[in-house]
Design an enzyme around this catalytic site. Sequence first.
Site, mmCIF file in Angstrom:
data_model
loop_
_atom_site.group_PDB
_atom_site.id
_atom_site.type_symbol
_atom_site.label_atom_id
_atom_site.label_comp_id
_atom_site.label_asym_id
_atom_site.label_seq_id
_atom_site.Cartn_x
_atom_site.Cartn_y
_atom_site.Cartn_z
ATOM 1 N N PRO A 10 0.793 -1.222 0.000
ATOM 2 C CA PRO A 10 0.000 0.000 0.000
ATOM 3 C C PRO A 10 0.830 1.278 0.000
ATOM 4 C CG PRO A 10 -0.116 -1.112 2.123
ATOM 5 C CD PRO A 10 0.526 -2.073 1.165
ATOM 6 N N ARG A 18 5.183 12.335 -3.035
ATOM 7 C CA ARG A 18 5.010 12.911 -1.691
ATOM 8 C C ARG A 18 6.153 12.415 -0.791
ATOM 9 N NH1 ARG A 18 -0.806 11.529 -2.061
ATOM 10 N NH2 ARG A 18 -1.374 12.707 -3.916
ATOM 11 N N TYR A 23 11.254 9.068 1.252
ATOM 12 C CA TYR A 23 11.245 7.982 0.274
ATOM 13 C C TYR A 23 11.942 8.320 -1.053
ATOM 14 C CZ TYR A 23 7.915 5.967 3.544
ATOM 15 O OH TYR A 23 7.339 5.452 4.670
ATOM 16 N N ASN A 74 7.982 -5.802 -0.756
ATOM 17 C CA ASN A 74 7.893 -4.580 0.044
ATOM 18 C C ASN A 74 6.420 -4.441 0.402
ATOM 19 O OD1 ASN A 74 7.794 -2.109 1.264
ATOM 20 N ND2 ASN A 74 9.027 -1.049 -0.289
ATOM 21 N N HIS A 80 4.106 -4.503 9.191
ATOM 22 C CA HIS A 80 4.086 -4.372 10.649
ATOM 23 C C HIS A 80 2.784 -4.870 11.276
ATOM 24 C CE1 HIS A 80 7.381 -1.896 9.348
ATOM 25 N NE2 HIS A 80 6.577 -1.006 8.799
ATOM 26 N N ASP A 87 1.243 -15.513 6.677
ATOM 27 C CA ASP A 87 0.739 -16.870 6.425
ATOM 28 C C ASP A 87 0.775 -17.204 4.933
ATOM 29 O OD1 ASP A 87 0.284 -17.323 9.106
ATOM 30 O OD2 ASP A 87 -1.890 -17.019 8.999
ATOM 31 N N GLU A 98 12.334 -9.755 2.301
ATOM 32 C CA GLU A 98 11.631 -8.560 2.772
ATOM 33 C C GLU A 98 12.446 -7.334 2.358
ATOM 34 O OE1 GLU A 98 10.950 -8.511 6.981
ATOM 35 O OE2 GLU A 98 10.427 -6.368 6.971
ATOM 36 N N HIS A 100 12.625 -2.935 2.114
ATOM 37 C CA HIS A 100 12.122 -1.594 2.438
ATOM 38 C C HIS A 100 13.050 -0.549 1.840
ATOM 39 C CE1 HIS A 100 9.214 -3.276 5.134
ATOM 40 N NE2 HIS A 100 10.170 -4.017 5.661
ATOM 41 N N LEU A 101 12.462 0.513 1.348
ATOM 42 C CA LEU A 101 13.246 1.636 0.842
ATOM 43 C C LEU A 101 13.999 2.322 1.980
ATOM 44 C CD1 LEU A 101 10.312 2.921 -1.266
ATOM 45 C CD2 LEU A 101 12.533 2.405 -2.284
ATOM 46 N N SER A 102 13.272 2.576 3.065
ATOM 47 C CA SER A 102 13.857 3.266 4.219
ATOM 48 C C SER A 102 14.450 2.243 5.190
ATOM 49 C CB SER A 102 12.766 4.086 4.922
ATOM 50 O OG SER A 102 11.729 3.237 5.391
ATOM 51 N N ARG A 107 13.630 4.258 12.305
ATOM 52 C CA ARG A 107 12.396 5.053 12.327
ATOM 53 C C ARG A 107 11.566 4.741 13.583
ATOM 54 N NH1 ARG A 107 9.604 4.831 6.634
ATOM 55 N NH2 ARG A 107 8.536 6.632 7.560
ATOM 56 N N ARG A 111 7.572 0.559 13.485
ATOM 57 C CA ARG A 111 8.119 -0.014 12.232
ATOM 58 C C ARG A 111 9.200 -1.065 12.511
ATOM 59 N NH1 ARG A 111 5.874 3.496 8.309
ATOM 60 N NH2 ARG A 111 5.663 5.593 9.138
HETATM 61 O O1 CA2 Z 1 10.531 1.898 3.600
HETATM 62 C C1 CA2 Z 1 9.679 1.210 3.031
HETATM 63 O O2 CA2 Z 1 9.815 0.733 1.909
HETATM 64 C C2 CA2 Z 1 8.321 0.988 3.747
HETATM 65 O O3 CA2 Z 1 7.873 -0.333 3.418
HETATM 66 C C3 CA2 Z 1 7.380 2.025 3.182
HETATM 67 C C4 CA2 Z 1 6.020 2.028 3.875
HETATM 68 C C5 CA2 Z 1 6.171 2.087 5.379
HETATM 69 O O4 CA2 Z 1 4.905 1.979 6.003
HETATM 70 C C6 CA2 Z 1 7.074 0.990 5.895
HETATM 71 O O5 CA2 Z 1 7.208 1.142 7.305
HETATM 72 C C7 CA2 Z 1 8.442 1.083 5.261
HETATM 73 C C8 CA2 Z 1 5.186 3.220 3.422
HETATM 74 C C9 CA2 Z 1 5.039 3.372 1.949
HETATM 75 C C10 CA2 Z 1 4.377 4.685 1.711
HETATM 76 O O6 CA2 Z 1 4.951 5.279 0.577
HETATM 77 C C11 CA2 Z 1 4.694 6.570 0.368
HETATM 78 C C12 CA2 Z 1 5.267 7.119 -0.748
HETATM 79 C C13 CA2 Z 1 5.084 8.435 -1.022
HETATM 80 C C14 CA2 Z 1 4.302 9.222 -0.191
HETATM 81 C C15 CA2 Z 1 3.718 8.672 0.924
HETATM 82 C C16 CA2 Z 1 3.903 7.333 1.187
#
Ligand code: CA2
Length: 145
Positions: A10, A18, A23, A74, A80, A87, A98, A100-102, A107, A111
């Site tokens: 999502p 944004r 990100y 991702n 979380h 499952d 797994e 993640h970008l960040s 954080r 998370r």
């Molecule tokens: O760091 C990641 O890749 C995350 O999976 C990104 C998720 C976050 O909930 C995870 O903790 C870490 C959030 C993705 C939301 O992406 C956005 C992109 C642009 C603007 C707002 C949200």
Amino acid sequence: MSSILVLNGPNLNLLGTRQPEVYGTTTLADIENLCADWAQSEGCSVTFEQSNHEGVLIDHIHAARGEHQGIILNAGAYTHTSIALMDAIASVELPAIELHLSNVHAREAFRHKSYISKVAVGLISGFGAHGYVLALEAMKQHVSH
Ligand code: CA2
């Protein structure tokens, strides 16, 4: 030829539009192109998907069985929270990485918990869009051994 599913959860469709301070400015379409370029140069097949819906992500995981040798996930914020995604990964018996970008561990505390880590062969977190290429390299190695 190995075939890898790259699955995005999502809000990742909003990448580059944004919160660039968190990100980056790379869009999901840019990342899909990075993965396609990697696939072509490595002679692998990569299928790239994104959904904002937990059930659709689960359907993609189920459909991967017999189609792909590994899954790079991702799962966004579902990482979380989602026992259902955990499952699903366990049920298909395919290796999952797994991603993640960040750096989620740098954080907020919420998370730091991951249901996906419990069923993943490994975790790549904090390298931005390049993490997708790192995950593809790692999965290629993993499935060839
Ligand atoms: O760091 C990641 O890749 C995350 O999976 C990104 C998720 C976050 O909930 C995870 O903790 C870490 C959030 C993705 C939301 O992406 C956005 C992109 C642009 C603007 C707002 C949200």
